[in-house]
Design an enzyme around this catalytic site. Structure first.
Site, PDB file in Angstrom:
ATOM      1  N   GLY A 201       0.844  -1.196   0.000  1.00 31.90           N
ATOM      2  CA  GLY A 201       0.000   0.000   0.000  1.00 31.90           C
ATOM      3  C   GLY A 201       0.874   1.239   0.000  1.00 31.90           C
ATOM      4  O   GLY A 201       1.845   1.323   0.760  1.00 31.90           O
TER       5      GLY A 201
ATOM      6  N   ARG B 177      10.331  -0.294  -5.075  1.00 28.91           N
ATOM      7  CA  ARG B 177       9.123  -0.480  -5.897  1.00 28.91           C
ATOM      8  C   ARG B 177       9.022   0.742  -6.806  1.00 28.91           C
ATOM      9  O   ARG B 177       8.886   1.868  -6.326  1.00 28.91           O
ATOM     10  CB  ARG B 177       7.862  -0.646  -5.031  1.00 28.91           C
ATOM     11  CG  ARG B 177       7.871  -1.969  -4.272  1.00 28.91           C
ATOM     12  CD  ARG B 177       6.503  -2.360  -3.802  1.00 28.91           C
ATOM     13  NE  ARG B 177       5.643  -2.832  -4.882  1.00 28.91           N
ATOM     14  CZ  ARG B 177       4.341  -3.096  -4.699  1.00 28.91           C
ATOM     15  NH1 ARG B 177       3.788  -2.930  -3.528  1.00 28.91           N
ATOM     16  NH2 ARG B 177       3.613  -3.540  -5.714  1.00 28.91           N
TER      17      ARG B 177
ATOM     18  N   CYS C  30      -8.393  -4.520  -4.349  1.00 26.80           N
ATOM     19  CA  CYS C  30      -7.092  -4.497  -3.662  1.00 26.80           C
ATOM     20  C   CYS C  30      -7.251  -4.058  -2.201  1.00 26.80           C
ATOM     21  O   CYS C  30      -8.360  -4.060  -1.649  1.00 26.80           O
ATOM     22  CB  CYS C  30      -6.102  -3.602  -4.398  1.00 26.80           C
ATOM     23  SG  CYS C  30      -4.387  -3.898  -3.909  1.00 26.80           S
TER      24      CYS C  30
ATOM     25  N   SER D 250      -6.422  -0.813   0.092  1.00 21.08           N
ATOM     26  CA  SER D 250      -5.972   0.568   0.238  1.00 21.08           C
ATOM     27  C   SER D 250      -6.330   1.019   1.640  1.00 21.08           C
ATOM     28  O   SER D 250      -7.510   1.010   2.025  1.00 21.08           O
ATOM     29  CB  SER D 250      -6.668   1.450  -0.807  1.00 21.08           C
ATOM     30  OG  SER D 250      -6.738   2.783  -0.338  1.00 21.08           O
TER      31      SER D 250
ATOM     32  N   ASP E  24      -1.846   4.431  -6.399  1.00 21.80           N
ATOM     33  CA  ASP E  24      -0.399   4.423  -6.194  1.00 21.80           C
ATOM     34  C   ASP E  24       0.215   5.669  -6.796  1.00 21.80           C
ATOM     35  O   ASP E  24       1.164   6.222  -6.261  1.00 21.80           O
ATOM     36  CB  ASP E  24       0.208   3.153  -6.803  1.00 21.80           C
ATOM     37  CG  ASP E  24      -0.087   1.971  -5.917  1.00 21.80           C
ATOM     38  OD1 ASP E  24       0.639   1.755  -4.945  1.00 21.80           O
ATOM     39  OD2 ASP E  24      -1.121   1.312  -6.145  1.00 21.80           O
TER      40      ASP E  24
ATOM     41  N   LYS F 143       0.523  11.763  -3.992  1.00 21.01           N
ATOM     42  CA  LYS F 143       0.661  10.592  -4.876  1.00 21.01           C
ATOM     43  C   LYS F 143       0.895  11.025  -6.320  1.00 21.01           C
ATOM     44  O   LYS F 143       0.952  10.200  -7.229  1.00 21.01           O
ATOM     45  CB  LYS F 143      -0.564   9.692  -4.748  1.00 21.01           C
ATOM     46  CG  LYS F 143      -0.549   8.976  -3.398  1.00 21.01           C
ATOM     47  CD  LYS F 143      -1.621   7.971  -3.226  1.00 21.01           C
ATOM     48  CE  LYS F 143      -1.379   7.214  -1.918  1.00 21.01           C
ATOM     49  NZ  LYS F 143      -2.487   6.359  -1.553  1.00 21.01           N
TER      50      LYS F 143
HETATM   51  C1  RUB Z   1      -1.745  -1.628  -3.243  1.00 22.49           C
HETATM   52  C2  RUB Z   1      -2.646  -0.747  -4.024  1.00 22.49           C
HETATM   53  C3  RUB Z   1      -3.391   0.296  -3.248  1.00 22.49           C
HETATM   54  C4  RUB Z   1      -2.602   1.613  -3.275  1.00 22.49           C
HETATM   55  C5  RUB Z   1      -3.171   2.618  -2.296  1.00 22.49           C
HETATM   56  O1  RUB Z   1      -0.862  -2.361  -4.072  1.00 22.49           O
HETATM   57  O2  RUB Z   1      -2.732  -0.787  -5.228  1.00 22.49           O
HETATM   58  O3  RUB Z   1      -4.653   0.543  -3.810  1.00 22.49           O
HETATM   59  O4  RUB Z   1      -1.258   1.372  -2.943  1.00 22.49           O
HETATM   60  O5  RUB Z   1      -2.955   2.187  -0.976  1.00 22.49           O
HETATM   61  P1  RUB Z   1       0.274  -3.295  -3.377  1.00 22.49           P
HETATM   62  P2  RUB Z   1      -3.018   3.229   0.226  1.00 22.49           P
HETATM   63  O6  RUB Z   1      -0.441  -4.233  -2.461  1.00 22.49           O
HETATM   64  O7  RUB Z   1       0.945  -3.951  -4.534  1.00 22.49           O
HETATM   65  O8  RUB Z   1       1.205  -2.346  -2.636  1.00 22.49           O
HETATM   66  O9  RUB Z   1      -4.367   3.871   0.121  1.00 22.49           O
HETATM   67  O10 RUB Z   1      -2.859   2.404   1.465  1.00 22.49           O
HETATM   68  O11 RUB Z   1      -1.933   4.233   0.046  1.00 22.49           O
END
Ligand code: RUB
Length: 310
Positions: free
Chosen positions: A22, A64, A134, A136, A203, A239
């Protein structure tokens, strides 16, 4: 042997393996890693300390490739230290100042998130169904805040192959007492028929307002359009990806094929992109720390926030 501190190398390993996942969690851990690096540094001069932080920052940023929130946080840390290293402070004072600068930075991140959760709550339909993809922490933060404010709703969480982050979402929401149904990604169209809102994380957001999020997100956005369901992404302005400012594309991370199929038969090729791009025309709006904004406004507001000069 790496020059970086063990704690920093461990965080990089955990980011790569998705133990830390995330965008916000990754950015926060990266800030923590830089503080570990500075605290345990044996640098004798401000410039040697700055060199170490730049090295650790580079290694973290590469852990990443599709994580601008982390890159922006590292950029802020390096700029702060570079500026202060020009002054009169010795290494010990510089370390102390760096630590408190980063603590304040993390505090601002938390405040932004809290404001964003509040704005996002306004979108959650009472007695409605929210579909997400996913995991988030921004999306779950909004949903938990909405529940705390007395909204009644249920959530459909797509399981999110190949690493099943949808299960993390489902478990977290169930623990919070929110009604949640987990479905395979291929059931998204079936579920969309009953959805009132799609809400996903981010992301990366490009200068055109396009969204880069977990692979499968663009498919959800297309389905939402087909069924006339609103599609929002929850994304702090940090972001924003500076790489996209002059038209370059954000690099999409391609992960190990073993995540998809560990021992595929001979002749079967496997691709495993971690993210995909949703064009801004499919996005009803972004939920940010300043409020819900149209995709077209993201760049200007992010540039102001990050102090980007064009
Ligand atoms: C996680 C993902 C999330 C964003 C936002 O991908 O796509 O939707 O990172 O997350 P992975 P947040 O599991 O590959 O990291 O809202 O927590 O910033």
């Amino acid at each position: 042997m790496s020059l970086m501190q063990t704690g920093v190398r461990r965080i990089i390993r955990d980011i790569k393996s998705l133990k830390i996942q995330g965008a916000r969690n990754i950015a926060k851990e990266a800030v923590g890693a830089l503080v570990i690096e500075a605290n345990s540094s044996r640098a004798k001069t401000p410039h040697a300390l700055l060199r170490e932080i730049r090295l650790a920052g580079g290694a973290l940023a590469n852990s990443r490739p599709t994580e601008p929130m982390m890159r922006n946080a590292i950029e802020d840390a390096k700029n702060y230290l570079a500026q202060e290293a020009k002054g009169k402070a010795g290494v010990r004072d510089l370390k102390r100042m760096f630590k408190s600068h980063e603590a304040a930075f993390l505090g601002r991140m938390d405040k932004d998130a809290a404001n964003l959760f509040e704005y996002g709550t306004g979108l959650i339909p009472d007695n409605g169904v929210v579909l997400t993809h996913c995991h988030s922490s921004t999306v779950t933060g909004i949903l938990k805040r909405a529940k705390a404010k007395g909204k009644r709703f249920t959530v459909v969480s797509c399981e999110t192959r190949p690493r099943w982050q949808g299960r993390i979402t489902a478990a977290e929401l169930a623990r919070a007492g929110i009604g949640v149904t987990l479905v395979v990604d291929g059931a998204a169209n079936m579920m969309m028929k009953k959805a009132d809102l799609c809400l996903v994380g981010a992301d990366s957001v490009t200068s055109k307002g396009d969204l880069i999020n977990k692979v499968g997100t663009s498919m959800i956005a297309h389905l939402a359009r087909m069924h006339d369901v609103s599609f929002f992404s929850a994304a702090e302005l940090s972001k924003f990806s500076r790489f996209t400012m002059y038209g370059a594309r954000e690099e999409i991370e391609e992960r190990d094929h073993e995540e998809v199929w560990d021992m595929p038969p001979r002749g079967v090729k496997i691709r495993n992109p971690a993210f995909d791009v949703t064009a801004s025309s499919y996005i009803s709006g972004y939920v940010t720390e300043l409020g819900v904004i149209p995709a077209q406004s993201f760049f200007n507001l992010a540039a102001q926030k990050l102090g980007i000069r064009i």
